[in-house]
Scaffold this motif. Structure first.
Motif, PDB file in Angstrom:
ATOM      1  N   LEU A 147      32.311 -41.139  24.142  1.00 23.91           N
ATOM      2  CA  LEU A 147      32.436 -39.914  23.347  1.00 23.91           C
ATOM      3  C   LEU A 147      33.828 -39.856  22.730  1.00 23.91           C
ATOM      4  CD1 LEU A 147      31.491 -36.998  22.513  1.00 23.91           C
ATOM      5  CD2 LEU A 147      32.399 -36.214  24.728  1.00 23.91           C
ATOM      6  N   LEU A 148      33.904 -39.383  21.487  1.00 25.75           N
ATOM      7  CA  LEU A 148      35.189 -39.128  20.832  1.00 25.75           C
ATOM      8  C   LEU A 148      35.299 -37.632  20.588  1.00 25.75           C
ATOM      9  CD1 LEU A 148      37.811 -39.948  19.346  1.00 25.75           C
ATOM     10  CD2 LEU A 148      36.430 -40.195  17.259  1.00 25.75           C
ATOM     11  N   ALA A 149      36.335 -37.012  21.164  1.00 25.27           N
ATOM     12  CA  ALA A 149      36.603 -35.591  20.943  1.00 25.27           C
ATOM     13  C   ALA A 149      37.862 -35.467  20.094  1.00 25.27           C
ATOM     14  CB  ALA A 149      36.788 -34.873  22.279  1.00 25.27           C
ATOM     15  N   VAL A 150      37.753 -34.810  18.948  1.00 25.54           N
ATOM     16  CA  VAL A 150      38.890 -34.641  18.036  1.00 25.54           C
ATOM     17  C   VAL A 150      39.354 -33.199  18.129  1.00 25.54           C
ATOM     18  CG1 VAL A 150      39.723 -34.856  15.672  1.00 25.54           C
ATOM     19  CG2 VAL A 150      37.957 -36.425  16.516  1.00 25.54           C
ATOM     20  N   ASP A 151      40.446 -32.985  18.850  1.00 26.84           N
ATOM     21  CA  ASP A 151      40.995 -31.638  19.009  1.00 26.84           C
ATOM     22  C   ASP A 151      41.860 -31.291  17.800  1.00 26.84           C
ATOM     23  OD1 ASP A 151      41.331 -29.227  20.246  1.00 26.84           O
ATOM     24  OD2 ASP A 151      42.762 -29.931  21.737  1.00 26.84           O
ATOM     25  N   GLU A 152      42.013 -29.983  17.526  1.00 27.45           N
ATOM     26  CA  GLU A 152      42.759 -29.510  16.348  1.00 27.45           C
ATOM     27  C   GLU A 152      42.242 -30.206  15.086  1.00 27.45           C
ATOM     28  OE1 GLU A 152      44.641 -27.036  16.825  1.00 27.45           O
ATOM     29  OE2 GLU A 152      45.160 -27.140  18.945  1.00 27.45           O
ATOM     30  N   ALA A 153      40.921 -30.241  14.928  1.00 26.02           N
ATOM     31  CA  ALA A 153      40.284 -31.027  13.869  1.00 26.02           C
ATOM     32  C   ALA A 153      40.621 -30.539  12.468  1.00 26.02           C
ATOM     33  CB  ALA A 153      38.765 -31.024  14.065  1.00 26.02           C
ATOM     34  N   HIS A 154      41.101 -29.304  12.329  1.00 28.13           N
ATOM     35  CA  HIS A 154      41.476 -28.811  11.000  1.00 28.13           C
ATOM     36  C   HIS A 154      42.612 -29.625  10.387  1.00 28.13           C
ATOM     37  CE1 HIS A 154      44.231 -26.738  13.782  1.00 28.13           C
ATOM     38  NE2 HIS A 154      45.096 -26.839  12.802  1.00 28.13           N
ATOM     39  N   CYS A 155      43.335 -30.372  11.227  1.00 28.96           N
ATOM     40  CA  CYS A 155      44.461 -31.181  10.734  1.00 28.96           C
ATOM     41  C   CYS A 155      44.000 -32.282   9.776  1.00 28.96           C
ATOM     42  CB  CYS A 155      45.213 -31.819  11.909  1.00 28.96           C
ATOM     43  SG  CYS A 155      46.075 -30.645  12.977  1.00 28.96           S
ATOM     44  N   ILE A 156      42.712 -32.592   9.762  1.00 29.74           N
ATOM     45  CA  ILE A 156      42.218 -33.679   8.914  1.00 29.74           C
ATOM     46  C   ILE A 156      42.042 -33.239   7.465  1.00 29.74           C
ATOM     47  CG2 ILE A 156      39.724 -33.294   9.105  1.00 29.74           C
ATOM     48  CD1 ILE A 156      39.394 -36.307   9.546  1.00 29.74           C
ATOM     49  N   PRO A 181      28.964 -40.663  19.738  1.00 31.47           N
ATOM     50  CA  PRO A 181      28.950 -39.248  19.341  1.00 31.47           C
ATOM     51  C   PRO A 181      30.374 -38.713  19.195  1.00 31.47           C
ATOM     52  CG  PRO A 181      28.334 -39.476  21.654  1.00 31.47           C
ATOM     53  CD  PRO A 181      28.422 -40.865  21.093  1.00 31.47           C
ATOM     54  N   VAL A 182      30.568 -37.853  18.205  1.00 24.59           N
ATOM     55  CA  VAL A 182      31.882 -37.279  17.917  1.00 24.59           C
ATOM     56  C   VAL A 182      31.781 -35.762  17.975  1.00 24.59           C
ATOM     57  CG1 VAL A 182      33.726 -37.036  16.211  1.00 24.59           C
ATOM     58  CG2 VAL A 182      32.532 -39.227  16.455  1.00 24.59           C
ATOM     59  N   ILE A 183      32.717 -35.136  18.667  1.00 24.55           N
ATOM     60  CA  ILE A 183      32.812 -33.678  18.675  1.00 24.55           C
ATOM     61  C   ILE A 183      34.169 -33.295  18.094  1.00 24.55           C
ATOM     62  CG2 ILE A 183      33.498 -33.736  21.125  1.00 24.55           C
ATOM     63  CD1 ILE A 183      32.445 -30.871  21.362  1.00 24.55           C
ATOM     64  N   ALA A 184      34.150 -32.525  17.016  1.00 26.14           N
ATOM     65  CA  ALA A 184      35.368 -32.038  16.376  1.00 26.14           C
ATOM     66  C   ALA A 184      35.554 -30.575  16.767  1.00 26.14           C
ATOM     67  CB  ALA A 184      35.266 -32.185  14.863  1.00 26.14           C
ATOM     68  N   LEU A 185      36.761 -30.225  17.208  1.00 20.01           N
ATOM     69  CA  LEU A 185      37.008 -28.875  17.721  1.00 20.01           C
ATOM     70  C   LEU A 185      38.242 -28.266  17.081  1.00 20.01           C
ATOM     71  CD1 LEU A 185      36.732 -31.014  20.486  1.00 20.01           C
ATOM     72  CD2 LEU A 185      35.742 -28.875  21.296  1.00 20.01           C
ATOM     73  N   THR A 186      38.160 -26.987  16.742  1.00 14.84           N
ATOM     74  CA  THR A 186      39.309 -26.263  16.221  1.00 14.84           C
ATOM     75  C   THR A 186      39.080 -24.764  16.389  1.00 14.84           C
ATOM     76  OG1 THR A 186      40.697 -25.822  14.271  1.00 14.84           O
ATOM     77  CG2 THR A 186      38.364 -26.256  13.875  1.00 14.84           C
ATOM     78  N   ALA A 187      40.175 -24.017  16.375  1.00 15.95           N
ATOM     79  CA  ALA A 187      40.075 -22.558  16.459  1.00 15.95           C
ATOM     80  C   ALA A 187      40.132 -21.924  15.086  1.00 15.95           C
ATOM     81  CB  ALA A 187      41.204 -21.997  17.330  1.00 15.95           C
ATOM     82  N   THR A 188      40.612 -22.671  14.082  1.00 14.71           N
ATOM     83  CA  THR A 188      40.841 -22.088  12.762  1.00 14.71           C
ATOM     84  C   THR A 188      40.333 -23.022  11.681  1.00 14.71           C
ATOM     85  OG1 THR A 188      43.070 -23.022  12.867  1.00 14.71           O
ATOM     86  CG2 THR A 188      42.846 -20.694  13.369  1.00 14.71           C
ATOM     87  N   ALA A 189      39.220 -22.677  11.077  1.00 13.18           N
ATOM     88  CA  ALA A 189      38.703 -23.456   9.955  1.00 13.18           C
ATOM     89  C   ALA A 189      37.783 -22.572   9.128  1.00 13.18           C
ATOM     90  CB  ALA A 189      37.957 -24.696  10.451  1.00 13.18           C
ATOM     91  N   ASP A 190      38.148 -22.369   7.848  1.00 16.58           N
ATOM     92  CA  ASP A 190      37.255 -21.621   6.970  1.00 16.58           C
ATOM     93  C   ASP A 190      36.137 -22.540   6.495  1.00 16.58           C
ATOM     94  OD1 ASP A 190      38.464 -23.253   5.096  1.00 16.58           O
ATOM     95  OD2 ASP A 190      39.717 -21.671   4.261  1.00 16.58           O
ATOM     96  N   ILE A 197      35.957 -31.407   7.320  1.00 10.07           N
ATOM     97  CA  ILE A 197      35.948 -32.058   8.636  1.00 10.07           C
ATOM     98  C   ILE A 197      34.699 -32.915   8.801  1.00 10.07           C
ATOM     99  CG2 ILE A 197      35.801 -31.655  11.126  1.00 10.07           C
ATOM    100  CD1 ILE A 197      37.463 -29.092  10.679  1.00 10.07           C
ATOM    101  N   ILE A 198      33.554 -32.345   8.453  1.00 11.71           N
ATOM    102  CA  ILE A 198      32.285 -33.073   8.577  1.00 11.71           C
ATOM    103  C   ILE A 198      32.294 -34.328   7.708  1.00 11.71           C
ATOM    104  CG2 ILE A 198      29.803 -32.957   8.087  1.00 11.71           C
ATOM    105  CD1 ILE A 198      29.969 -29.960   8.820  1.00 11.71           C
ATOM    106  N   ARG A 199      32.782 -34.196   6.479  1.00 12.14           N
ATOM    107  CA  ARG A 199      32.774 -35.329   5.546  1.00 12.14           C
ATOM    108  C   ARG A 199      33.762 -36.408   5.974  1.00 12.14           C
ATOM    109  NH1 ARG A 199      35.943 -36.516   1.199  1.00 12.14           N
ATOM    110  NH2 ARG A 199      36.985 -34.483   1.350  1.00 12.14           N
ATOM    111  N   LEU A 200      34.973 -36.018   6.326  1.00 16.42           N
ATOM    112  CA  LEU A 200      36.022 -36.997   6.594  1.00 16.42           C
ATOM    113  C   LEU A 200      35.857 -37.694   7.943  1.00 16.42           C
ATOM    114  CD1 LEU A 200      39.005 -34.924   5.174  1.00 16.42           C
ATOM    115  CD2 LEU A 200      38.022 -36.990   4.170  1.00 16.42           C
ATOM    116  N   LEU A 201      35.188 -37.037   8.884  1.00 16.92           N
ATOM    117  CA  LEU A 201      34.932 -37.676  10.185  1.00 16.92           C
ATOM    118  C   LEU A 201      33.578 -38.384  10.219  1.00 16.92           C
ATOM    119  CD1 LEU A 201      36.321 -35.108  12.806  1.00 16.92           C
ATOM    120  CD2 LEU A 201      37.244 -37.367  12.244  1.00 16.92           C
ATOM    121  N   ASN A 202      32.861 -38.339   9.107  1.00 18.05           N
ATOM    122  CA  ASN A 202      31.543 -38.979   9.023  1.00 18.05           C
ATOM    123  C   ASN A 202      30.584 -38.446  10.088  1.00 18.05           C
ATOM    124  OD1 ASN A 202      32.216 -40.696   6.862  1.00 18.05           O
ATOM    125  ND2 ASN A 202      33.133 -42.193   8.253  1.00 18.05           N
TER     126      ASN A 202
END
Length: 629
Positions: A147-156, A181-190, A197-202
């Motif tokens: 599993l790949l977990a990307v924390d603070e994913a808004h940085c991408i 499987p990839v899980i991207a996580l953030t507290a702030t994303a409009d 995030i979805i596009r750039l992390l595929n």
């Protein structure tokens, strides 16, 4: 360690197994909203995008699957301090976790890599640039990544408030390990940032879990600057010995603020990028361990802070984006107990920030920053419930005021704003929903601006329908309609105003609409009034807030004894106090008074490993306290 004992394949009902891990390892009685669905999706191999507020339980969404799945879970983390903090907490729970970063010696790094290769490590925390380095990617196939977990994913995303180009390379993981499987996580994303995030992390057909952005335990207050240093000292003085963060926009202001607070005998230190890295590390550690009460900082401080008992955050200067403001204020009250977010505001601060922005080279990024700065300025000058503004900004449309912000505490005068709203919405519609606030105000006022005439908009029926009122009036009305979710600003179209579905009944006059009477001269008038952060009704609201958010009556003397015990045990273990137990868990102990092992195990936050390590000592203090009553 759990990484060594959890079976490699789930032999019992999966949902039951994850619930047992939640209870026995992490000490929680039940899942929070969305967690169970996210965990199930990951275990089925599905990608996920998780938007949860700070303190909402994002980490468990990948930590529990990591203990169920066979192989290594990689956690992308942007800061060394954040990695260390997460690893310390997992080790306290009995989970085999490690981090890999530049602060470690070559020997330490080699040992971590060897343990990953042998399967001894279940979770590895790593920076994005190290993860995508070619030599590490070559080794990764031997680690059995699960599993790949990307924390603070808004940085991408360049639309995010904390854009970091090194995050862009993370899409290589999907190319090399297409079934990972990839899980991207953030507290702030409009909405725009989420799509990025979805596009750039595929991410492939991801489960998108967006929890409420609401943090009801935080009181949002804006205080107009008059004598800012005196105001700040008064605000801090009211907090007693509580932990807090004060944000300033410059290093010089950080240093001067620290000096003034230290002169008043407060436990306070500075933190900014201009300080030596060793000094910054010492300040952060002292704050984490409750040896330091207050940190005064630039935005350099906070992302790596997982301290749950921060009771207040003060912005001495206005932030540049709502995302930054939300994330920074969200560092208060992570334990769910009452907390305060206070912003000292002077309109001239916005003028300075706009000047700094205009000095940057013309670019798409500058336009993005301008949009976000304007939204923050509108928030500061709003006459609408501040929580509503925050929630609607992130697409969580609500209309019920929160009762826990300065606007709700000291509400402005209201009036029937239906006609004004119809004029504004009609104007936005008639010009094709392609123009921003300034243009709509000019149209309403019947401005002779050349652009209006060139486009032929002076021939429209809405041209000049609001000329009897000031530009400030219409700007306020527009902002209120944005904050109430009747209009949205499209960042991809240079902040063009567009109608939302909620505008339809307004235009048809099917509903009533109460708006705030614009306080055009309020900032100047109120500088001569006595400075108070809350209105005369604040005390009544404060009591209501405590009634709403407090638990059963706690034994304050016992709570103090438990905090003292926790501090001594944390110091002995060389970890921050909340790694032992957080304040919410100690508060529950002082309310429920557990005197048996089973009763203590039923306290939220007490897992099996912590019960074994700390239970005897805490039960002894509780029993002695009860015997002494």
């Amino acid at each position: 360690m759990l990484g060594e004992t959890v079976p490699t394949e789930v032999s019992i009902n999966q949902e039951q197994f994850t619930t047992e891990i939640l209870r026995d390892v992490f000490g929680y009685q039940q899942f929070r909203p969305g967690q169970k669905e996210i965990i199930a999706a990951i275990l089925s191999g599905q990608d996920c995008l998780v938007i949860m507020p700070t303190g909402g339980g994002k980490s468990l969404c990948y930590q529990i699957p990591a203990l169920v799945m066979k192989g290594l879970t990689l956690v992308v983390s942007p800061l060394i301090s954040l990695m260390k903090d997460q690893v310390d907490q997992l080790l306290a729970y009995g989970v085999t976790a490690a981090c890999l970063n530049s602060s470690q010696t070559w020997q330490q790094q080699s040992e971590v890599i060897a343990n990953c290769r042998s399967g001894k490590i279940k979770l590895l925390y790593i920076a994005p640039e190290r993860l995508v380095a070619e030599n590490f990617l070559q080794q990764l196939s031997f680690f059995s990544p699960a599993l790949l977990a990307v924390d603070e994913a808004h940085c991408i995303s360049q639309w995010g408030h904390d854009f970091r180009p090194e995050y862009r390379a993370l899409n290589q993981l999907k190319l090399r390990f297409p079934h990972l499987p990839v899980i991207a996580l953030t507290a702030t994303a409009d909405e725009v940032t989420r799509a990025d995030i979805i596009r750039l992390l595929n991410l492939h057909h991801p489960l998108i879990q967006i929890n409420s952005f609401d943090r009801p335990n935080i009181r949002y207050t804006l205080i107009e600057k008059f004598k800012p240093v005196e105001q700040l000292c008064r605000l801090v003085g009211k907090q007693g010995a509580k932990s807090g963060i004060i944000y300033c926009n410059s290093r010089a202001k950080v240093e001067s603020t620290v000096a003034r607070l230290q002169n008043r005998g407060l436990s306070v230190a500075a933190y900014h990028a201009g300080l030596d890295s060793l000094v910054r590390a010492q300040v952060q550690e002292a704050f984490q361990r409750d040896d330091l009460q207050i940190v005064v900082s630039t935005v350099a401080f906070g992302m790596g802070i997982n301290k749950p008992n921060i009771r207040f955050v003060i912005h001495f200067d206005i932030p540049r984006t709502i995302e930054s403001y939300y994330q920074e204020t969200g560092r208060a009250g992570r334990d769910g107990l009452p907390a305060e977010a206070m912003l000292l505001y002077d309109p001239s601060d916005m003028v300075w920030l706009r000047h700094c922005l205009e000095e940057k080279p013309v670019s798409e990024q500058q336009n993005i920053e301008r949009h976000k700065l304007n939204a923050m300025g509108a928030f500061a000058e709003a006459q609408t419930c501040r929580r509503l503004i925050l929630l609607n900004y992130f697409g969580e449309y609500r209309s019920q005021s929160c009762g826990n912000c300065d606007i709700c505490l000291d509400p402005p005068e209201r009036y029937d704003g239906l006609i004004d709203a119809q004029k504004v919405l009609s104007c936005v519609y008639r010009v094709g929903q392609r123009f921003g606030v300034g243009y709509i105000v000019a149209m309403l006022r019947g401005s002779s601006h050349q652009r209006i005439h060139a486009l032929g908009h002076d021939k429209l029926s809405v041209y000049g329908i609001g000329r009897e009122k000031t530009a400030e009036h219409w700007t306020s009305i527009l902002r209120q309609l944005i904050h109430l979710g009747k209009l949205r600003q499209n960042i991809e179209m240079f902040s063009a105003l567009q109608l939302t579905e909620a505008a339809r009944p307004i235009l048809r006059a099917e509903v009533s609409l109460s708006l705030a009477v614009p306080r055009i001269l309020d900032f100047k008038k109120r500088k001569n009034s006595k400075d108070q952060p809350y209105s005369s009704g604040a005390q009544g609201h404060k009591n209501a807030t405590h009634k709403k958010y407090s638990h059963k009556k706690s034994d304050h003397e016992l709570f103090t004894k438990l905090r003292k015990l926790r501090k001594s045990m944390a110091d002995e273990a060389n970890v921050p106090p909340y790694v032992v137990f957080n304040d919410a868990t100690l508060l529950a102990m002082s309310e429920q008074i557990p005197i048996t092992v089973d009763e203590l195990f039923n306290i939220n936050g007490v897992g099996k490993i912590k019960l074994e390590r700390f239970g005897t000592s805490f039960l002894k203090v509780i029993r002695e306290h009860v015997d002494g009553l």
